[in-house]
Write a protein that holds these residues in place. Structure first.
Motif, PDB file in Angstrom:
ATOM      1  N   ARG A 250      76.920 -13.854   5.639  1.00 40.38           N
ATOM      2  CA  ARG A 250      76.243 -14.157   6.755  1.00 40.38           C
ATOM      3  C   ARG A 250      76.615 -12.718   7.784  1.00 40.38           C
ATOM      4  O   ARG A 250      75.739 -12.398   8.430  1.00 40.38           O
ATOM      5  CB  ARG A 250      76.936 -15.302   7.442  1.00 40.38           C
ATOM      6  CG  ARG A 250      76.086 -15.279   8.908  1.00 40.38           C
ATOM      7  CD  ARG A 250      76.528 -16.990   9.535  1.00 40.38           C
ATOM      8  NE  ARG A 250      78.174 -17.261   9.385  1.00 40.38           N
ATOM      9  CZ  ARG A 250      78.863 -16.803  10.256  1.00 40.38           C
ATOM     10  NH1 ARG A 250      78.307 -16.041  11.487  1.00 40.38           N
ATOM     11  NH2 ARG A 250      80.323 -17.488  10.394  1.00 40.38           N
TER      12      ARG A 250
ATOM     13  N   ASN B 108      74.592  -9.805   6.536  1.00 43.78           N
ATOM     14  CA  ASN B 108      73.081  -9.937   6.792  1.00 43.78           C
ATOM     15  C   ASN B 108      72.790  -9.682   8.406  1.00 43.78           C
ATOM     16  O   ASN B 108      71.656  -9.481   8.711  1.00 43.78           O
ATOM     17  CB  ASN B 108      72.581 -11.191   6.345  1.00 43.78           C
ATOM     18  CG  ASN B 108      72.760 -11.352   4.779  1.00 43.78           C
ATOM     19  OD1 ASN B 108      72.624 -10.213   4.227  1.00 43.78           O
ATOM     20  ND2 ASN B 108      72.877 -12.475   4.481  1.00 43.78           N
ATOM     21  N   GLN B 109      73.662  -9.807   9.234  1.00 43.06           N
ATOM     22  CA  GLN B 109      73.465  -9.976  10.874  1.00 43.06           C
ATOM     23  C   GLN B 109      73.966  -8.391  11.187  1.00 43.06           C
ATOM     24  O   GLN B 109      73.814  -8.143  12.547  1.00 43.06           O
ATOM     25  CB  GLN B 109      73.891 -10.923  11.568  1.00 43.06           C
ATOM     26  CG  GLN B 109      75.403 -11.030  11.393  1.00 43.06           C
ATOM     27  CD  GLN B 109      75.841 -12.406  12.101  1.00 43.06           C
ATOM     28  OE1 GLN B 109      75.063 -13.423  12.025  1.00 43.06           O
ATOM     29  NE2 GLN B 109      76.724 -12.594  12.694  1.00 43.06           N
ATOM     30  N   THR B 110      74.643  -7.548  10.428  1.00 43.12           N
ATOM     31  CA  THR B 110      75.338  -6.435  10.933  1.00 43.12           C
ATOM     32  C   THR B 110      74.763  -4.981  10.369  1.00 43.12           C
ATOM     33  O   THR B 110      74.479  -4.820   9.042  1.00 43.12           O
ATOM     34  CB  THR B 110      76.892  -6.395  10.599  1.00 43.12           C
ATOM     35  OG1 THR B 110      77.389  -7.660  11.231  1.00 43.12           O
ATOM     36  CG2 THR B 110      77.623  -5.129  11.258  1.00 43.12           C
TER      37      THR B 110
END
Length: 962
Positions: free
Chosen positions: A728, A731-733
C-alpha cells in the motif's frame, strides 16, 4: 518518658489523654514495655505491655473513665494482643482478644471520626491475621469491610490515610491470592501507591513500600512484567534500610525474606547469578542459628537452593532444599493459608530429587504433595495453574515410568485444567503447561490433542505479549515462546487444518513489528468529519501519549495507564458499525487479501521430525506439503555458514553445500505446491531465515545450475501483514528524492573500494540527490536526511550483533553508529519513503535469540516506514557490489521494473553476463567520467570471462517488502 514518647511517635500515636490517677502506674508499665519492644527489640516486653493494659481495661473503674482515655487504652491493648497473635508460636486466642478489644472501641468512638478509622483499620488487620491462620472467608470479607470504612474516614490525616489505604491494599492482595479476584489488583495498587507517595518517608513509610512491593510481585506473577519485579526489589531494598524488628513478629524480617524471594524470581527471568547468590545469602540470615525458623523462611530458602541446583548446583543443594521444604510442611499449622504453597514447594523438591536419583518412591511422594496443595487451593486462585501444571508433569512422568494408563489420562486432564485456569489468572503458567502438554502429545502422535494444547499456548503467549509495556519485557516472553508458531502449525497441518495453520504462523511471526504496523495502518480517515471523529481523536491522542511515554522512559505505572487508555479507545472504535474488526487478530481472510497479484506466499517451517511448507496464492488457495527439513538439520547448516564466513578457503564450498541442500529439503517440495505465479515471497521460520533460500540450486539438464532465482522473482517478508502495508505504501509513494551516504570517514581510515563509482551510478537517476560523503556523513545529518528523501542508499560499513540485534549498526563518520534501536523508534510513513538500499556488510542477519521476530535492519526499516529494503547477508567484494547496484538502478529507474524484480534481474545479470556484455549494457548510461570509471575497469578484463558466477558474489543481497 523520652523513651516512651519516642516509641509512640514512631507509630504516630498521641500520648494517652486524661489518664485517671489510679491507672497511671499501670499505664507507665505499659509505656515502658512499648519502649523496650520498639527501641530494644525485646520480645518479652509484649506480654508485659498487654498485661498492663488488660489490667486497666478489665478494671471495674474503666467504664467510668474519660471517653478519650478508654478509646486510647482499648486501641493499644488490642494492638498488643494482635502483635502477640501474629507470632506463629501463639494460639488464636490473642487474635480473638484483639478482635474483642477493637470491637469494643468501635462501639464508643464517634462515627466518621479519625478514631473510628483507626479502630476499623486495626480490626481489619486482626481479621486478616485470623483469616491467614484459619482460612475462614467470612473473616476476609469482614477485614475488607472495615478497611474500606477506615479509608473513607481517614481523610484529612495524611499518615492515618496512608496506613488505612495500605491496610486495604493488603486485604485486597490476600483476596486476589485466595480466590483469584483480579479486579481487586488495580484498586489495591491505586491505594498503596497513594500511601507511598504521601507518606513514604515517614517512620512507617517502609511498611507501605513493603506492601506495594508485594502487590507488584503479585502482578508480575499474573502478567510477567519485568518492570514490576525491578520496582518491587528496589522498594524492598529501600525499605530494608529502616530498622523495624516488630514488622510481622515471628517472621523475623519479612522485608529481607520477600526481597530474597523476588531476587530468585528475577534470576529465573534474567539468569543473573548475582541475584540468586544474594537471595540465598539473605534467606540464610532468617534460618541459620534460629532455634525454630518459621515456615516462610524455611520454604523460601528451600526454593532458592532448589533453583541453584537446577542451574548448576550440586546434590547437596538439592538435599538441603528438600529438608527445608519438609520442615516447613511439618511446622505448618492447620488452617494456615500458606499450607498449599508449602505442600507445592515440597512436591517440587521431591520431584527434583526423584529425577536425580530415579527413585519411584520419591515420585509417589511428589504426587501426594501436589494433590495436597491443590486440595487447599481455591478454584480461581492465581497459583492454581502452576500447581495443576506441577501435578500434570509428575503424573505424566510417573505414568510413563509405571505404564499406568490411569495416571497418564489424569495427567492430560491436569494439563488441560492448567491451561484453562491459566488463561484466566496466570498467563505465564498457562504457556508453560500448554507447551509441555503439546510437546508430549506430539511425541505420542496425537496431533488433535497437540493442536488443542498449542492453541492454548498461542493464546497465552499473545496475552503475555499484549500485557507487556516495554520492548524488553515483550522480547523476554517471545524468547519463552520461540518456535511455538511452527510447532502449532505443524500439528494443525497433521490434522488437516491448513488454513488455521497459516493463521497461526502469520499471528506468531514478527509480533513486535506487527504491533507497530497495526497502529500505523489503522484506516480512520473515513471517520473524520462524522459524529465519530471524537473517538478517532481520542484514539490518536492515546497512541501518541503511549508512544511518548515509552520513548521518554516513563515508569511502568505510567506506561500501563497509557496502554489502558489506548485499549479503551480501541474498544470505543470497535463499537462503530463497520469497524468491529479494528486492530483485530488476523484471520485467513486477512491473509488472502494481502497476497499481491501474480504472487504466491510461502511459509516455510522446519520441525523435529519433518517440516512443512504452506502456500497461499493470489486466488486465496492454501496448499501444504511435507518438507524433509528438520530443526536440527537447518540449525547445522546455519551454523556452518556462520563458521565459514571468515574462512575464504571454506566459504564458497560451504555456501554451495548449504544452498544445494536447501533446494532438496526446502525449495523443491515447496515449489510443487506454489503454482505458476511469477513472484514468490518467502516467510521462513526459525533458522531457515538465516539461509539464502533464493540461491538454493539444482543441476540443470545441461549440467549448469538452476537457482530458485532463475525460476521465479524472489523476495522476503517478515509476515504477510507487513507485505500488505508495504504494498500500500509503495503504491502511494513517489521515489524522486535520493539521499546517499558515501564512505563515511571513520577513525580506522578503512575506505570502501569503488564507493565513488557506486555512488555515481546511483546518483545518475535522480535530479538533485543529497550526498553525505566522508566527514559530512555524521549521525545528525543522516537522521535529518531520512525524513527528507524517498530513497536512501548507504555505502558504508555495517556491524552485526546477532546476540543483541537492536544494536546492529551502520557506521557513520567519526565511528558514530546508526543503530537498529534508533531506526525502530522512527515513523517515516508520513514523510513518504520508498526504498532503503544497504550496500553494507551484514545488514540482513536476523538475531539468533528471536529468529521468528526477524529483528534486523530489513524489519526495522519496514517498521520505520520503508516499503522496500535491500540488504546483505555477508560481506561482498566492492567491485561486484558496485556492478550489481549499477544494473539494479538501471533496471529500476530506466526500465521501470519494480524494485524487487529489478534486484533479481540484476543478480542474474551479474552472475551470467560476460565482461563484454556488462560493458555493452552499462555503456549507454555511462555518460560522465565518474560513471565511465567502472566500465573502464571491465575493459581491462578478459571480455569473455564471467567473474561473478558463484553465489558468494551475488546471493548476499536480498529484497524485503515491496
Amino acid at each position: 518518658m523520652d523513651r516512651v514518647r519516642s516509641a509512640e511517635e514512631w507509630f504516630g500515636w498521641r500520648p494517652v489523654p486524661q489518664p485517671p490517677l489510679r491507672f497511671r502506674r499501670a499505664l507507665a508499665r505499659a509505656g515502658k514495655a512499648l519502649a523496650d519492644y520498639v527501641l530494644d527489640a525485646d520480645k518479652s516486653a509484649l506480654p508485659r505491655m498487654a498485661k498492663a493494659l488488660d489490667r486497666i481495661v478489665d478494671s471495674a473503674h474503666f467504664g467510668k473513665s474519660p471517653k478519650e482515655f478508654r478509646i486510647a487504652c482499648l486501641n493499644r491493648a488490642g494492638i498488643a494482643h494482635n502483635w502477640m497473635g501474629v507470632d506463629a508460636s501463639n494460639t488464636n486466642a490473642e487474635l480473638t482478644t484483639a478482635r474483642e478489644l477493637f470491637t469494643a472501641g468501635l462501639a464508643i468512638v464517634e462515627p466518621g471520626s479519625h478514631d473510628q478509622a483507626r479502630f476499623d483499620y486495626n480490626l481489619g488487620n486482626t481479621l486478616l491475621n485470623l483469616y491467614q491462620r484459619v482460612g475462614d472467608p467470612e473473616l476476609l470479607g469482614g477485614a475488607e469491610r472495615h478497611c474500606r470504612r477506615a479509608v473513607e474516614n481517614a481523610a484529612g490525616d495524611q499518615r492515618l490515610e496512608a496506613l488505612c489505604r495500605t491496610g486495604l491494599g493488603s486485604v485486597l492482595r490476600t483476596r486476589i491470592r485466595a480466590d483469584g479476584d483480579l479486579s481487586a489488583l488495580r484498586e489495591a495498587l491505586h491505594h498503596v501507591r497513594i500511601a507511598v507517595a504521601t507518606a513514604g518517608e515517614t517512620p512507617m513509610g517502609h511498611r507501605f513500600k513493603f506492601v506495594l512491593a508485594e502487590l507488584l510481585s503479585t502482578r508480575h506473577e499474573m502478567h510477567g512484567g519485568l518492570g514490576d519485579l525491578d520496582e518491587a526489589i528496589a522498594l524492598l531494598a529501600d525499605a530494608a534500610r529502616v530498622r523495624d524488628h516488630m514488622m510481622s513478629p515471628g517472621t523475623l524480617n519479612p522485608i529481607v525474606g520477600t526481597m530474597g524471594t523476588l531476587l530468585r524470581r528475577r534470576f529465573l527471568r534474567t539468569r543473573d547469578p548475582e541475584d540468586l547468590d544474594t537471595a540465598i545469602r539473605l534467606m540464610r540470615e532468617l534460618v541459620d542459628g534460629v532455634p525454630d525458623p518459621v515456615p516462610p523462611a524455611l520454604t523460601n530458602l528451600g526454593n532458592a537452593l532448589l533453583t541453584r541446583y537446577e542451574h548448576g548446583g550440586g546434590l547437596d543443594d538439592l538435599r538441603e532444599a528438600l529438608d527445608m521444604q519438609l520442615r516447613a510442611v511439618a511446622a505448618t499449622k492447620p488452617g494456615d493459608w500458606q499450607a498449599a504453597t508449602r505442600h507445592n514447594n515440597a512436591g517440587n523438591a521431591l520431584t527434583a530429587l526423584w529425577r536425580a536419583t530415579g527413585d519411584p518412591h520419591l515420585g509417589d511422594m511428589a504426587v501426594r504433595e501436589y494433590r495436597a496443595a491443590l486440595e487447599l487451593t481455591h478454584d480461581h486462585a492465581p497459583e492454581r495453574t502452576s500447581r495443576e501444571y506441577n501435578l500434570a508433569r509428575a503424573l505424566h512422568t510417573r505414568g510413563e515410568e509405571s505404564g499406568d494408563p490411569t495416571l497418564l489420562a489424569e495427567a492430560v486432564d491436569a494439563y488441560d485444567a492448567a491451561v484453562r485456569h491459566g488463561l484466566d489468572t496466570a498467563y505465564e503458567w498457562a504457556l508453560a503447561a500448554a507447551q509441555q502438554w503439546g510437546a508430549w502429545a506430539a511425541a505420542r502422535g496425537d496431533w488433535a490433542e497437540a493442536s488443542t494444547a498449542y492453541a492454548g499456548a498461542t493464546e497465552a503467549a499473545e496475552r503475555l505479549f499484549r500485557t507487556q509495556l516495554l520492548r524488553r519485557d515483550k522480547e523476554l516472553w517471545l524468547i519463552e515462546s520461540q518456535g511455538l508458531p511452527a510447532v502449532s502449525a505443524y500439528a494443525l497441518f497433521r490434522v488437516g487444518a491448513v488454513e488455521d495453520a497459516v493463521v497461526a504462523l502469520e499471528a506468531g511471526r514478527g509480533m513486535l513489528l506487527s504491533e507497530v504496523l497495526d497502529q500505523d495502518r489503522a484506516r480512520l480517515d473515513d471517520l473524520v468529519g462524522t459524529e465519530h471523529e471524537p473517538l478517532v481523536e481520542r484514539y490518536r491522542a492515546a497512541v501518541a501519549a503511549s508512544d511518548e511515554a515509552a520513548r521518554s522512559g516513563s515508569s511502568p505505572s505510567v506506561l500501563r495507564a497509557a496502554r489502558e487508555t489506548v485499549e479503551e479507545a480501541i474498544d470505543g472504535i470497535r463499537e462503530i458499525p463497520g469497524h468491529e474488526r479494528f486492530l483485530h487478530r488476523p484471520d485467513i481472510s486477512d491473509v488472502r487479501r494481502a497476497v499481491p497479484a501474480d504472487s504466491v506466499v510461502l511459509y516455510l517451517v522446519a520441525g523435529d521430525e519433518a517440516g512443512v511448507a504452506f502456500t497461499m496464492d493470489d486466488a486465496g488457495e492454501v496448499r501444504a506439503v511435507d518438507l524433509p527439513a528438520t530443526v536440527d538439520a537447518v540449525a547445522q547448516r546455519a551454523q556452518a555458514l556462520l563458521d565459514a564466513r571468515d574462512n575464504p578457503a571454506r566459504w564458497e564450498g560451504t555456501l554451495d553445500a548449504v544452498t544445494r541442500w536447501a533446494w532438496s529439503a526446502v525449495v523443491e517440495p515447496a515449489l510443487a505446491a506454489a503454482g505458476t505465479a511469477r513472484r514468490i515471497v518467502l516467510i521462513p521460520f526459525g533458522f531457515l531465515a538465516m539461509l539464502p533460500l533464493h540461491a538454493a540450486w539444482r543441476p540443470g539438464p545441461d549440467g549448469a545450475r538452476r537457482y530458485l532465482l532463475d525460476e521465479r522473482i524472489v523476495g522476503y517478508a517478515p509476515n504477510i501483514r507487513a507485505l500488505e502495508v508495504a504494498e500500500r505504501l509503495a503504491n502511494q509513494t513517489s521515489a524522486d528524492q535520493l539521499a546517499i551516504v558515501v564512505d563515511p570517514e571513520t577513525a580506522s581510515g578503512q575506505r570502501i573500494g569503488y564507493a565513488e563509482a557506486e555512488a555515481a551510478w546511483v546518483r545518475r537517476w535522480f535530479a538533485e540527490p543529497r550526498v553525505l560523503r566522508g566527514r559530512a556523513a555524521d549521525h545528525g545529518s543522516v537522521l535529518t536526511a531520512l525524513s527528507g528523501a524517498q530513497v536512501h542508499h548507504f555505502i558504508c560499513h555495517g556491524i552485526a550483533r546477532p546476540d543483541d540485534p537492536v544494536r546492529d549498526a551502520l557506521v557513520l563518520s567519526g565511528d558514530d553508529e546508526l543503530t537498529l534501536a534508533e531506526i525502530l523508534s522512527l515513523r517515516l510513513t508520513s514523510s513518504g519513503v520508498r526504498l532503503a538500499v544497504l550496500s553494507a556488510c551484514d545488514t540482513d542477519r536476523p538475531g539468533t535469540v528471536l529468529p521468528d521476530e526477524v529483528v534486523g535492519f530489513p524489519t526495522g526499516l519496514i517498521q520505520a516506514g520503508f516499503p522496500g529494503v535491500v540488504a546483505t547477508q555477508w560481506a561482498v567484494r566492492s567491485e561486484a557490489t558496485s556492478l550489481l547496484m549499477a544494473r539494479f538502478y538501471q533496471l529500476w529507474r530506466a526500465d521501470r521494473r519494480p524494485p524487487h524484480e529489478a534486484l533479481c534481474a540484476a543478480q542474474r545479470w551479474l552472475r551470467d553476463t560476460t565482461n563484454e556484455e556488462k560493458i555493452r549494457d552499462l555503456s549507454p548510461a555511462a555518460d560522465t567520467p565518474a560513471l565511465r570509471s567502472l566500465v573502464r575497469t571491465l575493459r581491462l578484463r578478459d571480455p569473455k570471462a564471467r567473474a561473478y558466477g558463484h553465489p558468494a558474489h551475488w546471493a548476499a543481497f536480498s529484497f524485503h517488502g515491496c
